[in-house]
Write a protein that holds these residues in place. Structure first.
Motif, PDB file in Angstrom:
ATOM      1  N   PHE A 182       0.833  -1.209   0.000  1.00  0.00           N
ATOM      2  CA  PHE A 182       0.000   0.000   0.000  1.00  0.00           C
ATOM      3  C   PHE A 182       0.864   1.254   0.000  1.00  0.00           C
ATOM      4  CE2 PHE A 182      -2.072   3.362   2.430  1.00  0.00           C
ATOM      5  CZ  PHE A 182      -3.113   3.630   1.562  1.00  0.00           C
ATOM      6  N   VAL A 203       6.213  14.390   1.750  1.00  0.00           N
ATOM      7  CA  VAL A 203       5.495  13.147   2.051  1.00  0.00           C
ATOM      8  C   VAL A 203       6.153  11.966   1.348  1.00  0.00           C
ATOM      9  CG1 VAL A 203       3.256  12.056   1.989  1.00  0.00           C
ATOM     10  CG2 VAL A 203       3.402  14.491   2.296  1.00  0.00           C
ATOM     11  N   PHE A 230       9.985   4.693   4.819  1.00  0.00           N
ATOM     12  CA  PHE A 230       9.315   3.474   5.288  1.00  0.00           C
ATOM     13  C   PHE A 230       9.648   2.290   4.401  1.00  0.00           C
ATOM     14  CE2 PHE A 230       6.434   6.194   7.759  1.00  0.00           C
ATOM     15  CZ  PHE A 230       6.481   5.483   8.931  1.00  0.00           C
ATOM     16  N   VAL A 252      13.313  11.195   7.789  1.00  0.00           N
ATOM     17  CA  VAL A 252      12.529  12.289   8.362  1.00  0.00           C
ATOM     18  C   VAL A 252      13.350  13.571   8.399  1.00  0.00           C
ATOM     19  CG1 VAL A 252      11.585  13.087  10.528  1.00  0.00           C
ATOM     20  CG2 VAL A 252      10.891  10.935   9.646  1.00  0.00           C
ATOM     21  N   ASN A 311      -3.978  -0.474  10.949  1.00  0.00           N
ATOM     22  CA  ASN A 311      -3.758  -0.441   9.508  1.00  0.00           C
ATOM     23  C   ASN A 311      -4.926   0.204   8.783  1.00  0.00           C
ATOM     24  OD1 ASN A 311      -1.287  -1.510   9.567  1.00  0.00           O
ATOM     25  ND2 ASN A 311      -1.851  -3.547   8.821  1.00  0.00           N
ATOM     26  N   VAL A 356      -4.721   3.932   9.297  1.00  0.00           N
ATOM     27  CA  VAL A 356      -3.631   4.511   8.504  1.00  0.00           C
ATOM     28  C   VAL A 356      -4.022   4.601   7.028  1.00  0.00           C
ATOM     29  CG1 VAL A 356      -1.315   4.035   7.663  1.00  0.00           C
ATOM     30  CG2 VAL A 356      -1.785   3.914  10.066  1.00  0.00           C
ATOM     31  N   ILE A 357      -4.640   3.525   6.515  1.00  0.00           N
ATOM     32  CA  ILE A 357      -5.028   3.522   5.096  1.00  0.00           C
ATOM     33  C   ILE A 357      -6.093   4.583   4.842  1.00  0.00           C
ATOM     34  CG2 ILE A 357      -6.249   2.139   3.381  1.00  0.00           C
ATOM     35  CD1 ILE A 357      -4.670  -0.235   4.277  1.00  0.00           C
ATOM     36  N   MET A 388      -4.355   7.975   4.735  1.00  0.00           N
ATOM     37  CA  MET A 388      -3.537   8.209   3.550  1.00  0.00           C
ATOM     38  C   MET A 388      -4.387   8.351   2.306  1.00  0.00           C
ATOM     39  SD  MET A 388      -0.050   6.231   4.191  1.00  0.00           S
ATOM     40  CE  MET A 388       0.537   7.013   2.746  1.00  0.00           C
ATOM     41  N   LEU A 389      -5.506   7.617   2.249  1.00  0.00           N
ATOM     42  CA  LEU A 389      -6.389   7.807   1.086  1.00  0.00           C
ATOM     43  C   LEU A 389      -7.033   9.190   1.113  1.00  0.00           C
ATOM     44  CD1 LEU A 389      -8.094   4.363   0.554  1.00  0.00           C
ATOM     45  CD2 LEU A 389      -6.292   5.459  -0.743  1.00  0.00           C
ATOM     46  N   ALA A 416      -1.076  17.227   3.160  1.00  0.00           N
ATOM     47  CA  ALA A 416       0.128  16.917   3.919  1.00  0.00           C
ATOM     48  C   ALA A 416      -0.230  16.523   5.343  1.00  0.00           C
ATOM     49  CB  ALA A 416       1.070  18.120   3.913  1.00  0.00           C
ATOM     50  N   MET A 440      -1.766  12.826   5.215  1.00  0.00           N
ATOM     51  CA  MET A 440      -0.815  11.767   4.869  1.00  0.00           C
ATOM     52  C   MET A 440       0.264  11.622   5.930  1.00  0.00           C
ATOM     53  SD  MET A 440      -0.427  11.620   0.823  1.00  0.00           S
ATOM     54  CE  MET A 440       0.078   9.942   0.983  1.00  0.00           C
ATOM     55  N   LEU A 441       0.779  12.748   6.439  1.00  0.00           N
ATOM     56  CA  LEU A 441       1.851  12.640   7.430  1.00  0.00           C
ATOM     57  C   LEU A 441       1.324  12.110   8.762  1.00  0.00           C
ATOM     58  CD1 LEU A 441       4.011  15.749   6.658  1.00  0.00           C
ATOM     59  CD2 LEU A 441       4.471  13.392   6.176  1.00  0.00           C
ATOM     60  N   LEU A 446       1.130   8.437   8.344  1.00  0.00           N
ATOM     61  CA  LEU A 446       2.458   7.821   8.401  1.00  0.00           C
ATOM     62  C   LEU A 446       2.999   7.795   9.826  1.00  0.00           C
ATOM     63  CD1 LEU A 446       4.070   9.187   5.164  1.00  0.00           C
ATOM     64  CD2 LEU A 446       3.482   6.854   5.694  1.00  0.00           C
ATOM     65  N   PHE A 463       1.395   4.964  11.550  1.00  0.00           N
ATOM     66  CA  PHE A 463       1.954   3.698  11.091  1.00  0.00           C
ATOM     67  C   PHE A 463       3.321   3.446  11.708  1.00  0.00           C
ATOM     68  CE2 PHE A 463       4.421   1.412   7.780  1.00  0.00           C
ATOM     69  CZ  PHE A 463       3.800   0.193   7.942  1.00  0.00           C
ATOM     70  N   ASN A 464       4.037   4.532  11.995  1.00  0.00           N
ATOM     71  CA  ASN A 464       5.352   4.391  12.606  1.00  0.00           C
ATOM     72  C   ASN A 464       5.253   3.899  14.045  1.00  0.00           C
ATOM     73  OD1 ASN A 464       8.155   4.632  12.511  1.00  0.00           O
ATOM     74  ND2 ASN A 464       8.026   6.517  13.687  1.00  0.00           N
ATOM     75  N   VAL A 508      10.533   9.489  16.232  1.00  0.00           N
ATOM     76  CA  VAL A 508      10.344   9.674  14.790  1.00  0.00           C
ATOM     77  C   VAL A 508       8.946  10.212  14.481  1.00  0.00           C
ATOM     78  CG1 VAL A 508      10.211   8.448  12.608  1.00  0.00           C
ATOM     79  CG2 VAL A 508      12.106   8.050  14.126  1.00  0.00           C
ATOM     80  N   LYS A 528       8.855  13.793  15.165  1.00  0.00           N
ATOM     81  CA  LYS A 528       9.519  14.549  14.091  1.00  0.00           C
ATOM     82  C   LYS A 528       8.607  14.700  12.894  1.00  0.00           C
ATOM     83  CE  LYS A 528      14.448  13.859  14.705  1.00  0.00           C
ATOM     84  NZ  LYS A 528      15.589  13.105  14.196  1.00  0.00           N
ATOM     85  N   ILE A 529       7.824  13.650  12.591  1.00  0.00           N
ATOM     86  CA  ILE A 529       6.892  13.757  11.465  1.00  0.00           C
ATOM     87  C   ILE A 529       5.829  14.813  11.768  1.00  0.00           C
ATOM     88  CG2 ILE A 529       5.199  12.502  10.111  1.00  0.00           C
ATOM     89  CD1 ILE A 529       6.810  10.031  10.434  1.00  0.00           C
TER      90      ILE A 529
END
Lengths: 109, 125
Positions: free
Chosen positions: A4, A45, A52, A61, B4, B7-8, B11-12, B46, B49-50, B53, B56-57, B68, B71-72
């Motif tokens: 994905f 992004v 990842f 990052v 998951n 997250v999906i 991001m979509l 942004a 999506m961020l 992510l 997900f991290n 991390v 930081k994102i």
């Protein structure tokens, strides 16, 4: 989940290519700056997604943050440059309205 | 599994807003309207999506992944400050440089920024 992330990265690349259209054929210089700004904000992004995919998010990052700051400074510098003089953003042959516009000294007088 | 899906979804949503901003950049008639679409939709794209992510991290929660993720989110905060500033700077350059805004029924050459500022000049004299 990796699949994905890979496909969403590919979609981002496709969107960036589409918005580069405005950078190539844009009527004025400012349209090109818009295109560069949009591509830059998508690249942040995309860099984290690449992190990842490679499993090195902690490194990517930092790269993404540095890229975001660099993009911001570049856009601000370009906008500051085209702020200087009236009609500086016109491209020769496309707009050709440079002679129609009055000088700035006449306006202030 | 639930993480998951979340997250999906994020991001979509971000990809949807990015596609909307790109369609705005490609199809709107004027420099100012294109800049509006790009600035607005890029910021929310942004963010979504961020944020997805960063979630997900946090799959394996320890101090490194938390750093991390922070930081994102710092990148998100920076985009939220930088993107409106850049949009404002480009719009100001266009206005001062004399790029006429698009009007629906205006003929070519009817509008000029000098005519746009004429009432102010009369008031000064």
């Amino acid at each position: 989940m990796d699949t994905f992330l890979l496909y969403s990265g590919l979609a981002l690349v496709l969107i960036m290519i589409l918005s580069m259209y405005r950078g190539i054929v844009g009527p004025t210089v400012l349209d090109r700056i818009i295109s560069v700004n949009a591509v830059g904000s998508k690249t942040v992004v995309l860099l984290i997604i690449i992190g990842f995919l490679y499993g090195r998010v902690d490194m990517f990052v930092d790269i993404a943050l540095a890229y975001a700051m660099l993009n911001f400074v570049a856009v601000l510098a370009a906008a500051k440059y085209f702020y200087k003089r009236r009609g500086l953003h016109e491209e020769p042959g496309q707009g050709a309205r440079l002679t129609d516009l009055p000088e700035r000294e006449e306006e202030n007088a | 599994m639930i993480l998951n899906i979340v997250v999906i979804t994020f991001m979509l949503m971000g990809l949807f807003f990015y596609v909307g901003g790109t369609v705005g950049i490609l199809r709107l008639p004027d420099f100012y309207t294109r800049l509006h679409a790009a600035g607005k939709l890029d910021t929310l794209g942004a963010l979504a999506m961020l944020f997805g992510l960063a979630l997900f991290n946090l799959h394996e929660f320890n101090i490194d992944t938390l750093q991390v993720a922070l930081k994102i989110m710092l990148a998100v905060a920076f985009v939220f400050i930088a993107s409106p500033t850049a949009t404002h700077a480009i719009t100001d350059a266009g206005l001062v440089g004399g790029l006429p805004p698009w009007r629906k029924h205006a003929r070519a050459g009817l509008f000029s920024p000098a005519a746009y500022r004429e009432p102010k000049k009369r008031k000064e004299r």
